[in-house]
Design an enzyme around this catalytic site. Structure first.
Site, PDB file in Angstrom:
ATOM      1  CE  LYS A 178      -3.545   2.279   2.708  1.00 33.92           C
ATOM      2  NZ  LYS A 178      -4.413   2.202   3.879  1.00 33.92           N
ATOM      3  CE  LYS A 232      -5.922   1.895  -0.425  1.00 30.51           C
ATOM      4  NZ  LYS A 232      -6.458   1.897   0.893  1.00 30.51           N
TER       5      LYS A 232
HETATM    6  C1  PBG Z   1      -6.791   3.204   5.732  1.00 30.77           C
HETATM    7  C2  PBG Z   1      -7.319   3.149   4.349  1.00 30.77           C
HETATM    8  C3  PBG Z   1      -7.190   4.148   3.377  1.00 30.77           C
HETATM    9  C4  PBG Z   1      -7.852   3.681   2.236  1.00 30.77           C
HETATM   10  C5  PBG Z   1      -8.357   2.429   2.529  1.00 30.77           C
HETATM   11  N1  PBG Z   1      -7.997   2.105   3.843  1.00 30.77           N
HETATM   12  C6  PBG Z   1      -6.634   5.508   3.449  1.00 30.77           C
HETATM   13  C7  PBG Z   1      -5.280   5.813   3.901  1.00 30.77           C
HETATM   14  O1  PBG Z   1      -4.406   4.963   4.035  1.00 30.77           O
HETATM   15  O2  PBG Z   1      -5.091   6.992   4.137  1.00 30.77           O
HETATM   16  C8  PBG Z   1      -7.955   4.448   0.952  1.00 30.77           C
HETATM   17  C9  PBG Z   1      -8.961   3.986  -0.036  1.00 30.77           C
HETATM   18  C10 PBG Z   1      -9.221   4.931  -1.144  1.00 30.77           C
HETATM   19  O3  PBG Z   1      -8.552   5.967  -1.324  1.00 30.77           O
HETATM   20  O4  PBG Z   1     -10.163   4.650  -1.891  1.00 30.77           O
HETATM   21  N2  PBG Z   1      -7.602   2.532   6.646  1.00 30.77           N
END
Ligand code: PBG
Length: 307
Positions: A178, A232
């Site tokens: 991520k 992601k």
């Molecule tokens: C954190 C989380 C995030 C997203 C999913 N889970 C945001 C982050 O890490 O700031 C982002 C998903 C998206 O942008 O569609 N729990």
């Protein structure tokens, strides 16, 4: 006849938001067509997308109360736990319910973990919270826990906690690679999160420039017991999706994130792009690159288009 890859509703996972205490669904301005749902409007939305053939949803909660630890995340009566029960009551095994497992929507400071004395996320103390969340989500009926906080060792900790509590059948979809991208902006509106003091997540999310490191992160999560791994965001990281597909044999999911969805909508609103065509092209490219599953806010539009 000679088409090499095609989209099917089974490829899709719809991310959905549910807001505690809401008496009507709240539209999310930066995610056109998406809402902070009430429990009831969530049920309705899921009935409709299930009827369109989408087999799975991933749930995010928007709590009324936040605190430094994010304790609403593991409250048995917390909003996501209640929503999981609702959806399981409605659909049983006909719907795969995935629970995003993190604390950032629940913490007053907006980080994905509890903070140490210096104000930095404390990795190991956070794992203890994640273990409690996993058990609360599984108790509510989640089929899959999806840890998204990028703490080291989170998959192993959650696997152990689930097994110890008798939930050895609950699977783990690890947000394995991520990235600390600029594409999560609209999501943070959707869950009412601002990181305290203008902070960021670069201490725990991946450097956008690194693929080898991302492969290591994915391999570590598989070693810790992840059943499925996720990359992601999706579109800017097709190289990683393709490489992971070549080198690994577990199911690979890709999260087409909020910013990716918002960009297409913004351009379409200006008349600069054709929304549905671009949605199909983008999500199709993510699949072509090697993803088995795509988490996308376009799930409904694509499932409708496929009909
Ligand atoms: C954190 C989380 C995030 C997203 C999913 N889970 C945001 C982050 O890490 O700031 C982002 C998903 C998206 O942008 O569609 N729990």
């Amino acid at each position: 006849m000679v088409r090499e890859s095609r989209l099917h509703p089974d490829d899709l996972i719809a991310p959905l938001f549910v807001k505690e205490g809401a008496d009507a669904p709240v539209p999310i301005a930066s995610l056109p067509g998406q809402f902070q749902h009430t429990r009831e409007s969530l049920r309705q939305e899921v009935r409709e997308i299930r009827d369109l053939g989408v087999p799975a949803v991933v749930l995010f909660g928007v709590p009324e109360h936040k605190d430094p630890e994010g304790s609403e995340a593991w409250n048995p009566d917390g909003i996501v736990q209640l929503a999981i029960q609702d959806l399981k009551d409605d659909h049983g095994d006909e719907l795969v319910v995935i629970a995003d497992l993190c604390v950032d929507e629940y913490t007053s400071h907006g980080h994905c973990g509890v903070l140490d004395a210096s104000g930095q996320p404390d990795n190991d103390a956070t794992l203890e919270l994640y273990e409690q969340i996993a058990v609360a989500q599984a108790t509510a009926g989640a089929d899959i826990c999806a840890p998204s906080g990028m703490m080291d060792g989170q998959v192993f900790a959650i696997r152990e906690a689930l097994d110890d509590a008798g939930f050895d059948q609950v699977a783990i979809l690890a947000y394995a690679a991520k990235f600390a991208t600029a594409l999560y902006g609209p999501f943070r509106d959707a869950v009412d999160v601002t990181i305290e003091g203008g902070g960021n997540r670069k201490g725990y999310q991946q450097d956008v420039a690194n693929t080898r490191e991302a492969m290591e992160e994915i391999r570590e999560d598989i070693g810790e017991g992840a059943d499925m791994v996720m990359i992601k965001p999706a579109m800017p990281y097709l190289d990683l999706i393709a490489r992971a597909r070549q080198e690994l044999d577990v199911p690979i999911a890709a999260y087409h994130v909020s910013g990716e969805y918002a960009m297409v909508h913004a351009a379409a609103q200006n008349g600069w792009l054709e929304l549905e065509a671009v949605a199909f092209e983008h999500v199709g490219a993510i699949k072509r690159a090697g993803a088995d599953l795509v988490l996308t806010y376009f799930s409904r539009l694509i499932a409708q288009g496929l009909q």
